[in-house]
Design a protein around this motif. Structure first.
Motif, PDB file in Angstrom:
ATOM      1  N   LEU A 131      48.132 -41.151  60.444  1.00  0.00           N
ATOM      2  CA  LEU A 131      47.840 -41.062  59.040  1.00  0.00           C
ATOM      3  C   LEU A 131      46.605 -41.876  58.584  1.00  0.00           C
ATOM      4  O   LEU A 131      45.885 -40.881  57.655  1.00  0.00           O
ATOM      5  N   ARG A 132      46.134 -42.635  59.297  1.00  0.00           N
ATOM      6  CA  ARG A 132      44.910 -43.349  58.946  1.00  0.00           C
ATOM      7  C   ARG A 132      43.832 -42.258  59.371  1.00  0.00           C
ATOM      8  O   ARG A 132      42.682 -42.262  58.732  1.00  0.00           O
ATOM      9  N   GLY A 133      43.943 -41.652  60.663  1.00  0.00           N
ATOM     10  CA  GLY A 133      43.093 -40.687  60.956  1.00  0.00           C
ATOM     11  C   GLY A 133      42.909 -39.650  60.215  1.00  0.00           C
ATOM     12  O   GLY A 133      41.978 -38.952  59.914  1.00  0.00           O
ATOM     13  N   ALA A 134      44.071 -39.241  59.817  1.00  0.00           N
ATOM     14  CA  ALA A 134      44.215 -37.970  58.851  1.00  0.00           C
ATOM     15  C   ALA A 134      43.238 -38.102  57.556  1.00  0.00           C
ATOM     16  O   ALA A 134      42.536 -37.510  57.161  1.00  0.00           O
ATOM     17  N   THR A 135      43.449 -39.423  56.968  1.00  0.00           N
ATOM     18  CA  THR A 135      42.608 -39.730  56.047  1.00  0.00           C
ATOM     19  C   THR A 135      41.178 -39.586  56.167  1.00  0.00           C
ATOM     20  O   THR A 135      40.456 -39.251  55.367  1.00  0.00           O
ATOM     21  N   LEU A 136      41.034 -40.275  57.191  1.00  0.00           N
ATOM     22  CA  LEU A 136      39.485 -40.276  57.705  1.00  0.00           C
ATOM     23  C   LEU A 136      38.879 -38.816  57.923  1.00  0.00           C
ATOM     24  O   LEU A 136      37.866 -38.481  57.362  1.00  0.00           O
ATOM     25  N   LEU A 137      39.786 -38.129  58.512  1.00  0.00           N
ATOM     26  CA  LEU A 137      39.257 -36.695  58.896  1.00  0.00           C
ATOM     27  C   LEU A 137      39.375 -35.903  57.472  1.00  0.00           C
ATOM     28  O   LEU A 137      38.297 -35.089  57.479  1.00  0.00           O
ATOM     29  N   LEU A 138      40.294 -35.783  56.469  1.00  0.00           N
ATOM     30  CA  LEU A 138      40.310 -35.253  55.437  1.00  0.00           C
ATOM     31  C   LEU A 138      39.291 -35.657  54.319  1.00  0.00           C
ATOM     32  O   LEU A 138      38.531 -34.571  53.693  1.00  0.00           O
ATOM     33  N   GLY A 139      39.139 -36.916  54.392  1.00  0.00           N
ATOM     34  CA  GLY A 139      38.347 -37.383  53.018  1.00  0.00           C
ATOM     35  C   GLY A 139      36.978 -38.093  53.228  1.00  0.00           C
ATOM     36  O   GLY A 139      36.694 -38.937  52.548  1.00  0.00           O
ATOM     37  N   GLY A 140      36.970 -38.601  54.548  1.00  0.00           N
ATOM     38  CA  GLY A 140      35.867 -39.395  54.878  1.00  0.00           C
ATOM     39  C   GLY A 140      36.276 -40.851  54.697  1.00  0.00           C
ATOM     40  O   GLY A 140      37.339 -41.218  54.437  1.00  0.00           O
ATOM     41  N   GLU A 141      35.015 -41.613  54.778  1.00  0.00           N
ATOM     42  CA  GLU A 141      35.370 -43.286  54.599  1.00  0.00           C
ATOM     43  C   GLU A 141      35.881 -43.533  53.282  1.00  0.00           C
ATOM     44  O   GLU A 141      36.614 -44.355  53.061  1.00  0.00           O
ATOM     45  N   ALA A 142      35.358 -42.782  52.306  1.00  0.00           N
ATOM     46  CA  ALA A 142      35.922 -43.119  50.744  1.00  0.00           C
ATOM     47  C   ALA A 142      37.520 -42.899  50.734  1.00  0.00           C
ATOM     48  O   ALA A 142      38.243 -43.860  50.298  1.00  0.00           O
ATOM     49  N   MET A 143      38.053 -41.902  51.343  1.00  0.00           N
ATOM     50  CA  MET A 143      39.519 -41.638  51.290  1.00  0.00           C
ATOM     51  C   MET A 143      40.041 -42.602  52.347  1.00  0.00           C
ATOM     52  O   MET A 143      41.147 -43.064  51.689  1.00  0.00           O
ATOM     53  N   HIS A 144      39.518 -42.744  53.369  1.00  0.00           N
ATOM     54  CA  HIS A 144      39.959 -43.838  54.216  1.00  0.00           C
ATOM     55  C   HIS A 144      40.386 -45.405  53.566  1.00  0.00           C
ATOM     56  O   HIS A 144      41.451 -45.680  53.902  1.00  0.00           O
ATOM     57  N   ARG A 145      39.477 -45.714  53.136  1.00  0.00           N
ATOM     58  CA  ARG A 145      39.415 -46.789  52.111  1.00  0.00           C
ATOM     59  C   ARG A 145      40.471 -46.845  51.155  1.00  0.00           C
ATOM     60  O   ARG A 145      41.197 -47.854  50.795  1.00  0.00           O
ATOM     61  N   ARG A 146      40.356 -45.737  50.425  1.00  0.00           N
ATOM     62  CA  ARG A 146      41.138 -45.664  49.223  1.00  0.00           C
ATOM     63  C   ARG A 146      42.684 -45.663  49.298  1.00  0.00           C
ATOM     64  O   ARG A 146      43.580 -46.145  48.888  1.00  0.00           O
ATOM     65  N   TYR A 147      42.952 -44.978  50.622  1.00  0.00           N
ATOM     66  CA  TYR A 147      44.585 -44.970  50.814  1.00  0.00           C
ATOM     67  C   TYR A 147      44.915 -46.262  51.974  1.00  0.00           C
ATOM     68  O   TYR A 147      46.127 -46.094  52.535  1.00  0.00           O
ATOM     69  N   ALA A 148      43.908 -47.230  52.060  1.00  0.00           N
ATOM     70  CA  ALA A 148      44.609 -47.928  53.433  1.00  0.00           C
ATOM     71  C   ALA A 148      45.791 -48.841  52.928  1.00  0.00           C
ATOM     72  O   ALA A 148      46.412 -48.812  53.906  1.00  0.00           O
ATOM     73  N   THR A 149      45.890 -49.378  51.945  1.00  0.00           N
ATOM     74  CA  THR A 149      46.962 -50.112  51.253  1.00  0.00           C
ATOM     75  C   THR A 149      48.207 -49.142  51.562  1.00  0.00           C
ATOM     76  O   THR A 149      49.368 -49.697  52.012  1.00  0.00           O
TER      77      THR A 149
END
Length: 166
Positions: A131-149
């Motif tokens: 899931l963490r990789g998918a957020t990075l793939l789909l939305g870049g670093e901003a999405m990766h940080r936004r959905y980290a929690t």
């Protein structure tokens, strides 16, 4: 001339609101990609999720697991609402794409290993990694940080006792 309660800036505000509405698309262009990725992820982890539900239902030590996914979804929803105020999402760069793909690949390799070893906690970590990789793939670093929690909270699906799924 006396002020009769008429707001002279109302037409300008209406034009500004209309212009804002035109700039933002109603549906993110990535929505179909997110839907397909979610369905593939659900298919890949279906057996794991079914086993988790069985453990939550039969073992009172893990019954809290039923609360974790809805709360993680709430955290994701809350993060997405705060991001709506931001401007349009930036393009995902090559570095972010490669890092995201590496995390997804690592998660899938962990998933296969956990399935072969029947190790439930490792499988949950594989899901979180994917899931963490998918957020990075789909939305870049901003999405990766936004959905980290929201994504990292899913670790609490299983407890930290010795027996974490058969």
């Amino acid at each position: 001339m006396p002020n009769l309660g008429i707001n002279s800036s109302a037409p300008a505000d209406a034009c500004r609101l209309e212009a804002d509405h035109e700039q933002r698309p109603a549906v993110d262009a990535r929505a179909p990609l997110v839907l397909v990725a979610g369905l593939l992820l659900a298919a890949c982890y279906a057996r794991t999720l079914a086993e988790l539900v069985r453990v939550w239902w039969t073992d009172s030590n893990y019954s809290h697991g039923f609360l974790v996914p809805p709360f993680a979804l709430y955290l994701a929803w809350s993060a997405s609402r705060s991001a709506r105020d931001a401007s349009a999402p930036a393009d995902v760069g090559l570095g972010e794409t490669l890092r995201g793909a590496a995390k997804v690949l690592l998660g899938l390799v962990l998933h296969v290993g956990a399935s072969l070893a029947s190790h439930g906690f490792l499988d949950v970590l594989a899901l979180v990694c994917t899931l963490r990789g998918a957020t990075l793939l789909l939305g870049g670093e901003a999405m990766h940080r936004r959905y980290a929690t929201a994504t990292l909270f899913l670790v609490f699906i299983v407890g930290f006792t010795v027996r974490a799924m058969p």
